[in-house]
Design a protein around this motif. Sequence first.
Motif, short mmCIF file in Angstrom:
data_model
loop_
_atom_site.label_atom_id
_atom_site.label_comp_id
_atom_site.label_asym_id
_atom_site.label_seq_id
_atom_site.Cartn_x
_atom_site.Cartn_y
_atom_site.Cartn_z
N LEU A 15 -25.25 70.58 9.43
CA LEU A 15 -23.99 69.95 9.02
C LEU A 15 -23.35 69.18 10.16
O LEU A 15 -22.93 69.76 11.16
CB LEU A 15 -23.02 71.04 8.53
N LEU A 16 -23.31 67.87 10.02
CA LEU A 16 -22.65 67.02 11.01
C LEU A 16 -21.38 66.46 10.39
O LEU A 16 -21.42 65.87 9.31
CB LEU A 16 -23.58 65.87 11.43
N ILE A 17 -20.28 66.67 11.09
CA ILE A 17 -19.01 66.09 10.63
C ILE A 17 -18.52 65.11 11.68
O ILE A 17 -18.36 65.46 12.85
CB ILE A 17 -17.96 67.19 10.41
N ILE A 50 -19.19 69.15 15.01
CA ILE A 50 -18.19 68.13 14.70
C ILE A 50 -18.08 67.22 15.92
O ILE A 50 -17.96 67.69 17.05
CB ILE A 50 -16.84 68.77 14.28
N VAL A 51 -18.19 65.93 15.68
CA VAL A 51 -18.24 64.95 16.77
C VAL A 51 -17.14 63.91 16.55
O VAL A 51 -17.04 63.32 15.48
CB VAL A 51 -19.62 64.25 16.80
N LEU A 62 -23.76 57.54 18.14
CA LEU A 62 -25.10 57.91 18.61
C LEU A 62 -25.16 59.38 18.95
O LEU A 62 -26.14 60.07 18.64
CB LEU A 62 -25.49 57.08 19.84
N GLU A 63 -24.10 59.90 19.59
CA GLU A 63 -24.06 61.31 19.95
C GLU A 63 -24.23 62.18 18.69
O GLU A 63 -25.01 63.14 18.69
CB GLU A 63 -22.74 61.66 20.64
N GLY A 64 -23.52 61.81 17.64
CA GLY A 64 -23.61 62.57 16.40
C GLY A 64 -25.00 62.52 15.79
O GLY A 64 -25.58 63.56 15.46
N PHE A 65 -25.55 61.33 15.67
CA PHE A 65 -26.86 61.21 15.02
C PHE A 65 -27.96 61.80 15.91
O PHE A 65 -28.94 62.35 15.40
CB PHE A 65 -27.14 59.77 14.63
N ASP A 66 -27.80 61.69 17.23
CA ASP A 66 -28.77 62.34 18.14
C ASP A 66 -28.80 63.85 17.89
O ASP A 66 -29.87 64.45 17.81
CB ASP A 66 -28.40 62.10 19.62
#
Length: 80
Positions: A15-17, A50-51, A62-66
């Motif tokens: 889970l990326l928010i 969470i980013v 990019l940090e989130g998708f990385d």
Amino acid sequence: METRLNGKRLSGASLLIFANKQDIQGSLSPDEIAKVLNLEAMDKSRHWRIVGCSAYTGEGLLEGFDWLVQDIASRIYMLD
Ligand SMILES: Nc1nc2c(ncn2[C@@H]2O[C@H](COP(=O)(O)OP(=O)(O)OP(=O)(O)O)[C@@H](O)[C@H]2O)c(=O)[nH]1
Ligand SMILES: [Mg+2]
């Protein structure tokens, strides 16, 4: 159908928010949004992050998708 974040169906999910609008003064910080969503209360086996980002400048995207790609990759290698 079970669709809650903390439900069984999403137990293997990453889970990326994105906490967007960080370029706007007064926007809630990632920590504040995590509190509102009660993410810390989720089972410790869950993978979430969470980013902070700005959809305007692109910062944080990019940090989130990385993180997402690495996290999914780590689960795939665990199956080997
Ligand atoms: N400056 C800035 N504007 C953003 C950002 N994200 C979305 N917007 C703008 O906010 C407005 C709403 O866009 P949405 O795509 O609905 O974004 P949202 O995060 O759902 O925002 P709200 O609907 O306003 O809650 C649009 O005018 C977007 O251009 C961001 O990170 N920074
Ligand atoms: Mg919107």
